[in-house]
Design an enzyme around this catalytic site. Structure first.
Site, short mmCIF file in Angstrom:
data_model
loop_
_atom_site.label_atom_id
_atom_site.label_comp_id
_atom_site.label_asym_id
_atom_site.label_seq_id
_atom_site.Cartn_x
_atom_site.Cartn_y
_atom_site.Cartn_z
N ASP A 11 0.84 -1.20 0.00
CA ASP A 11 0.00 0.00 0.00
C ASP A 11 0.87 1.25 0.00
OD1 ASP A 11 -2.36 -1.47 0.05
OD2 ASP A 11 -2.31 -1.65 2.23
N LYS A 32 0.60 -8.20 -2.83
CA LYS A 32 -0.55 -7.60 -3.51
C LYS A 32 -0.19 -6.23 -4.04
CE LYS A 32 -4.28 -5.77 -1.35
NZ LYS A 32 -4.67 -4.48 -2.01
N LEU A 62 -11.68 -4.76 -11.24
CA LEU A 62 -12.24 -4.29 -12.51
C LEU A 62 -13.76 -4.24 -12.44
CD1 LEU A 62 -9.95 -6.33 -14.92
CD2 LEU A 62 -9.68 -3.95 -14.21
N HIS A 63 -14.32 -3.13 -12.93
CA HIS A 63 -15.78 -2.94 -12.88
C HIS A 63 -16.14 -1.92 -13.95
CE1 HIS A 63 -19.53 -2.26 -10.09
NE2 HIS A 63 -19.85 -2.53 -11.34
N ASP A 64 -16.64 -2.41 -15.08
CA ASP A 64 -16.98 -1.54 -16.20
C ASP A 64 -17.91 -2.32 -17.12
OD1 ASP A 64 -16.81 0.51 -18.29
OD2 ASP A 64 -14.96 1.15 -17.31
N ILE A 65 -18.17 -1.80 -18.30
CA ILE A 65 -19.00 -2.55 -19.24
C ILE A 65 -18.27 -3.82 -19.65
CG2 ILE A 65 -20.18 -0.47 -20.04
CD1 ILE A 65 -18.43 -0.61 -22.56
N PRO A 66 -18.98 -4.86 -20.04
CA PRO A 66 -18.33 -6.15 -20.32
C PRO A 66 -17.17 -6.07 -21.30
CG PRO A 66 -20.70 -6.44 -20.20
CD PRO A 66 -20.46 -4.96 -20.12
N THR A 68 -15.14 -3.61 -22.03
CA THR A 68 -13.97 -2.97 -21.42
C THR A 68 -13.29 -3.88 -20.41
OG1 THR A 68 -14.90 -0.78 -21.75
CG2 THR A 68 -13.19 -0.98 -20.07
N ARG A 178 -6.72 -8.64 11.06
CA ARG A 178 -6.09 -7.82 12.10
C ARG A 178 -5.81 -8.70 13.32
NH1 ARG A 178 -5.82 -5.27 8.16
NH2 ARG A 178 -6.46 -3.10 7.79
N GLY A 211 -1.85 -5.69 5.12
CA GLY A 211 -1.04 -4.61 4.58
C GLY A 211 -0.38 -3.78 5.65
#
Length: 235
Positions: A11, A32, A62-66, A68, A178, A211
């Protein structure tokens, strides 16, 4: 070995800082790379990790139109990463596009169910979802599994139910890990649905993502040992 089931999150926006952490914790196999670091450093940070023989969890959510998401997935898996995240809330067509794009790649796709930073009241009041958060997570998990996903990212508090409902083959990766003294809302803590390492492993988690409790510690090596002691308690 449980030590191979720890994923340490890099991070930071500094490739130099990230690699300092990697080199100071040579016993850690999995790392990561999330949005912050990948936006700042791009492919070179992945290349540097691969040169060191590390396994890479590319957490882009990832989160968009299929179309993309399919194209972005194809590019991401071409980097040779081991795990890649896609938001389950993007819907079935988007999820299928990601699966199709990763076909033939050794990269395993993980569907993100509900961010661990979101509390149960927020699910209802801000997202407008009337389902119980645990039920909503299971709904998204089943949706992703039906489209060909074999791995999920979920809070450790949902692991046991997902393991029971979806079986032993699904890969469960859990952030929000944690130690016992950590509590949601403390200081800069933005994780809400959290558990200790031993609790998550006993519930059936495959990989634990940690992290800042390690990397932001004054002594990351000592912090890592404390986490190891906790997961050793899981037997």
């Amino acid at each position: 070995m449980k030590g191979d089931r720890l994923i340490v999150a890099l991070d930071t926006s500094s490739q130099e800082q990230a690699l300092e952490w990697v080199d100071s914790l040579p016993q850690v196999l999995w790392w990561k790379v999330g949005l912050e670091l990948f936006t700042a450093a791009g492919f070179p940070i992945l290349q540097a990790l691969k040169e060191r023989g590390k396994r890479i969890f590319l957490d882009l959510k990832l989160h968009d139109i299929p179309h993309t998401v399919g194209r972005a997935t194809a590019v991401a898996v071409s980097y040779g990463v081991d795990l890649l995240t896609v938001h389950a809330a993007g819907g079935s067509a988007m999820l299928r596009a990601a699966v199709a794009a990763a076909q033939g790649s050794p990269c395993r796709l993980l569907a993100v169910t509900l961010l661990t930073s979101i509390s149960p009241p927020q699910v209802r009041q801000e997202l407008g979802i009337e389902m119980d958060p645990a039920d909503y997570v299971l709904h998204l998990a089943r949706l992703a599994q039906a489209q060909g996903f074999t791995g999920l990212v979920c809070s450790p508090q949902e692991v046991s139910r997902l393991r029971q409902a979806l079986g032993p083959e699904v890969l469960l990766v859990t952030p929000g890990i944690r130690l016992g003294q950590a509590k949601a809302g403390d200081g800069e803590e933005d994780q809400q649905r959290i558990c200790t390492p031993d609790e998550a492993l006993r519930a059936g988690a495959d990989y634990l993502v940690v992290g800042r409790p390690i990397t932001a510690s004054p002594d990351p090596v000592a912090a890592l040992r404390r986490f190891q002691a906790s997961w050793d308690a899981a037997g």
